[in-house]
Design an enzyme around this catalytic site. Structure first.
Site, PDB file in Angstrom:
ATOM      1  CE  LYS A 155       5.519 -12.729  -8.216  1.00 54.51           C
ATOM      2  NZ  LYS A 155       4.180 -12.298  -8.605  1.00 54.51           N
ATOM      3  NE  ARG A 211       2.655  -8.947  -2.203  1.00 53.36           N
ATOM      4  CZ  ARG A 211       3.203 -10.165  -2.116  1.00 53.36           C
ATOM      5  NH1 ARG A 211       3.969 -10.604  -3.105  1.00 53.36           N
ATOM      6  NH2 ARG A 211       2.986 -10.923  -1.055  1.00 53.36           N
TER       7      ARG A 211
END
Length: 291
Positions: A228, A263
């Site tokens: 991210k 995840r």
């Protein structure tokens, strides 16, 4: 810290959480996801990617047909179904015991995915975007991931603001869990996700990770930090593919704060991380591979 062991009910499966970290492998069948858009938007390529992640140790394959990256446009439910249903069916036909989740905010997409063999609905809107999503989840006894986000993917990174990010996200997830159970979804079917990167600044993301253990009083925790932007900001790495080390470091910290599920894009490396963490944490026997 020792994670509290719980059971996650996903349709006819009772999944143990806390003894062994679960790894959810990301399968984006989209042309525009932030890290791997366009790589797996073909049925055979998507299936081969799923097969590889299963071989690498993924406990769950999370199939998504609509990008939720910052700035992403929405797609029609018909297109989302086209991108996801067949690959879910193919995975299920060839790996009948594999857990599969559908990453969607649309009830019809979720229903088609559940019909095809998925067991989990991963809804970044926490059942808010579609008034029928809760009914579908309850009807199928599906496992549900309730995630926090501020705004929509189109605008969520435009000046996100909180009075107190920890309290605000905690209160929101607690409230959405109550909504879920009011739909008839069992509490033990629900997992929460604080939504790293979904309407948060670098500071917000770091605060949520630092205080992640606070969320354990609501439900088991799923965390998604893989590749991210906040990792790129810390390392000055604009290319998401260059963020593996930061992803693993943030994941390890999340586990130390009680996360049950990771995840991720990089399944092999994450499974090596979780095996070591679980061994040190006292829940995994490295000599015989049991928990």
């Amino acid at each position: 810290m020792k994670r509290e062991c719980k059971t996650w009910q996903c349709r006819d499966k009772s999944i143990s959480l806390g003894e062994k970290t679960l790894v959810m492998g990301i399968l984006n069948t989209t042309p525009d996801s932030f890290s791997d858009g366009g790589k797996y938007d073909d049925l055979q390529l998507a299936y081969l990617r799923a097969t590889l992640m299963i071989e690498q140790g993924a406990d769950i394959i999370d199939v998504g047909g609509e990008s939720t990256r910052p700035g992403a446009d929405s797609v029609s439910e018909k297109e989302e179904i086209r991108r996801t249903k067949d690959v879910i069916a193919k995975i299920k036909n060839n790996f009948p015991n594999q857990l599969i989740s559908i990453d969607t905010t649309k009830s019809r997409v979720a229903k088609e995915a559940l019909d095809a063999g998925a067991s989990i609905i991963n809804d970044v809107s926490a059942l808010q975007n579609d008034p029928d999503m809760g009914k579908i989840a309850a009807q199928f006894d599906a496992g549900v991931v309730l995630m926090h986000k501020q705004g929509s993917p189109k605008n969520m990174q435009i000046n996100p603001n909180y009075k107190n990010v920890i309290k605000d996200v905690h209160d929101y997830l607690n409230q959405r869990l109550s909504v879920a159970t009011n739909f008839g979804i069992k509490k033990n079917a629900c997992v929460i996700d604080p939504g790293i990167g979904f309407g948060k600044t670098l500071s917000h993301n770091l605060q949520l990770l630092k205080h992640l253990s606070i969320f354990g009083d609501i439900a088991p925790i799923l965390i998604g930090v893989s590749r991210k932007k906040f990792i790129g900001e810390i390392y000055d790495k604009p290319n998401p593919a260059d963020r593996l080390q930061g992803s693993l470091a943030a994941s390890a910290y999340a586990l130390s704060q009680g996360a049950h599920i990771l995840r991720v894009h990089d399944v092999l490396e994450t499974c090596e991380l979780t095996r070591m963490f679980d061994t040190i944490n006292g829940s995994y026997d490295k000599l015989n591979g049991t928990i």
